[in-house]
Design a protein around this motif. Structure first.
Motif, mmCIF file in Angstrom:
data_model
loop_
_atom_site.group_PDB
_atom_site.id
_atom_site.type_symbol
_atom_site.label_atom_id
_atom_site.label_comp_id
_atom_site.label_asym_id
_atom_site.label_seq_id
_atom_site.Cartn_x
_atom_site.Cartn_y
_atom_site.Cartn_z
ATOM 1 N N ARG A 77 -1.129 -0.079 11.849
ATOM 2 C CA ARG A 77 -0.248 0.109 10.699
ATOM 3 C C ARG A 77 -0.434 1.535 10.204
ATOM 4 N N ALA A 78 0.652 2.175 9.757
ATOM 5 C CA ALA A 78 0.566 3.574 9.339
ATOM 6 C C ALA A 78 1.386 3.815 8.087
ATOM 7 N N LEU A 79 0.888 4.680 7.219
ATOM 8 C CA LEU A 79 1.609 5.160 6.048
ATOM 9 C C LEU A 79 2.077 6.577 6.328
ATOM 10 N N LEU A 80 3.328 6.869 5.998
ATOM 11 C CA LEU A 80 3.959 8.134 6.336
ATOM 12 C C LEU A 80 4.149 8.974 5.077
ATOM 13 N N LEU A 86 0.827 -1.211 0.000
ATOM 14 C CA LEU A 86 0.000 0.000 0.000
ATOM 15 C C LEU A 86 0.857 1.255 0.000
ATOM 16 N N ALA A 87 1.927 1.252 0.783
ATOM 17 C CA ALA A 87 2.821 2.413 0.839
ATOM 18 C C ALA A 87 3.415 2.698 -0.536
ATOM 19 N N LEU A 88 3.839 1.657 -1.218
ATOM 20 C CA LEU A 88 4.411 1.817 -2.559
ATOM 21 C C LEU A 88 3.361 2.315 -3.544
ATOM 22 N N ALA A 119 -8.332 2.867 -0.132
ATOM 23 C CA ALA A 119 -7.379 1.788 -0.399
ATOM 24 C C ALA A 119 -7.123 0.957 0.857
ATOM 25 N N LEU A 120 -6.999 1.629 2.008
ATOM 26 C CA LEU A 120 -6.785 0.907 3.261
ATOM 27 C C LEU A 120 -8.003 0.050 3.595
ATOM 28 N N ARG A 121 -9.186 0.594 3.426
ATOM 29 C CA ARG A 121 -10.393 -0.186 3.728
ATOM 30 C C ARG A 121 -10.492 -1.408 2.810
ATOM 31 N N ALA A 145 3.706 6.705 -0.541
ATOM 32 C CA ALA A 145 4.144 7.114 0.802
ATOM 33 C C ALA A 145 5.665 7.125 0.874
ATOM 34 N N LEU A 146 6.182 7.947 1.762
ATOM 35 C CA LEU A 146 7.623 7.965 1.996
ATOM 36 C C LEU A 146 8.076 6.707 2.729
ATOM 37 N N GLY A 147 7.175 6.104 3.477
ATOM 38 C CA GLY A 147 7.474 4.883 4.216
ATOM 39 C C GLY A 147 6.262 4.442 4.985
ATOM 40 N N TRP A 148 6.444 3.455 5.839
ATOM 41 C CA TRP A 148 5.341 2.923 6.626
ATOM 42 C C TRP A 148 5.880 2.447 7.965
#
Length: 272
Positions: free
Chosen positions: A237-240, A219-221, A253-255, A225-228
């Motif tokens: 879980r978190a996307l940064l 999902l991060a990719l 997308a997360l749901r 996102a810069l990272g996770w």
């Protein structure tokens, strides 16, 4: 005695780093602060009592008695507990509730609060300190190992993936992150570098502990996102992202990937 203003303690959303300092070293972590997940305790007149919702269940009446007694606080007053984070999520609910209770009882010394929480839990988070995200924390020992710089400004979106996973204080099955901790200090203020280090910590933990089907890295990719990051013993879980914010479609997308309790917030004090 009237009901006092409630004491509020913010939790976190997993850890930016967590692992062992050496293959058989102590367990250390750096938390990802989350201002929107909180524990709150108010105290009113009356004999000692504890009203607690399901989220505060680990803090029983007897545990609350022992906690207050450990810092010499009188056992009187009706305490009402509330928290907005689920248990076993890696959001710090257990520690946050204890910190809020001790502060509501009048204890203000963070070192005394840290010692009391550690004795009560066996593994704790640094939520009794100002800016806990700046601390390298020995969670199985209950004390600060080092202090670091402030986090750069970042936007975060995350959720809870999979079932709750409560922390076992005897659990020491974490990867060696000595190199990541060293890199963290060298990357002060560099958000892309810090996000990469957080991603490596989370990926190492998932490789060792699972679950193998965790979709967060993908999902991060996909979302740029810069990272996770992840709760290393929980389901958060978190996307940064950078300070410009979370892109459209991230929540959907997360749901779709099976995340619940979608949460978004902004933290840090420097624009990068």
């Amino acid at each position: 005695m009237a009901m006092r203003e409630p004491i509020t303690v913010a939790g976190h959303f997993g850890e930016l780093l967590q692992g062992r300092l050496g293959p058989a070293g102590r367990v250390a972590l750096i938390t990802l602060p989350c201002p929107v997940l909180v524990a709150q305790v108010s105290c009113g007149p009356g004999p000692f009592g504890l009203h607690r919702p399901a989220c505060a269940a680990p803090l029983s009446l007897s545990a609350a008695r022992r906690l207050l007694a450990s810092v010499g606080r009188p056992l009187r007053g009706r305490y009402v507990l509330r928290c907005t984070m689920p248990l076993g999520a890696g959001a710090g609910a257990s520690t946050a509730v204890r910190v809020a209770l001790l502060r509501a009882a009048g204890e203000t010394d963070p070192l005394r609060i840290a010692a009391a929480c550690f004795a009560s839990e066996g593994a704790s988070d640094p939520l009794m300190f100002d800016a806990p995200e700046r601390l390298l924390w020995a969670s199985r020992e209950g004390h600060v190992l080092a202090r670091g710089p402030a986090l750069p400004r970042m936007a975060v979106i995350g959720g809870f993936f999979g079932p709750p996973r409560r922390t076992d204080p005897r659990d020491m099955a974490f990867p060696d992150i000595t190199d990541l901790v060293q890199g963290w200090g060298a990357a002060s203020g560099d958000l892309p570098a810090l996000a990469r280090l957080a991603s490596q910590s989370a990926a190492r933990c998932l490789a060792l502990r699972g679950p193998a089907e965790d979709p967060t890295a993908a999902l991060a990719l996909r979302l740029g996102a810069l990272g996770w990051s992840a709760a290393h013993t929980g389901s958060a879980r978190a996307l940064l992202f950078g300070p410009r914010g979370v892109p459209p479609g991230a929540e959907a997308a997360l749901r779709a990937a099976g995340f619940g309790g979608i949460t978004r917030f902004t933290i840090g004090g420097q624009g990068h």
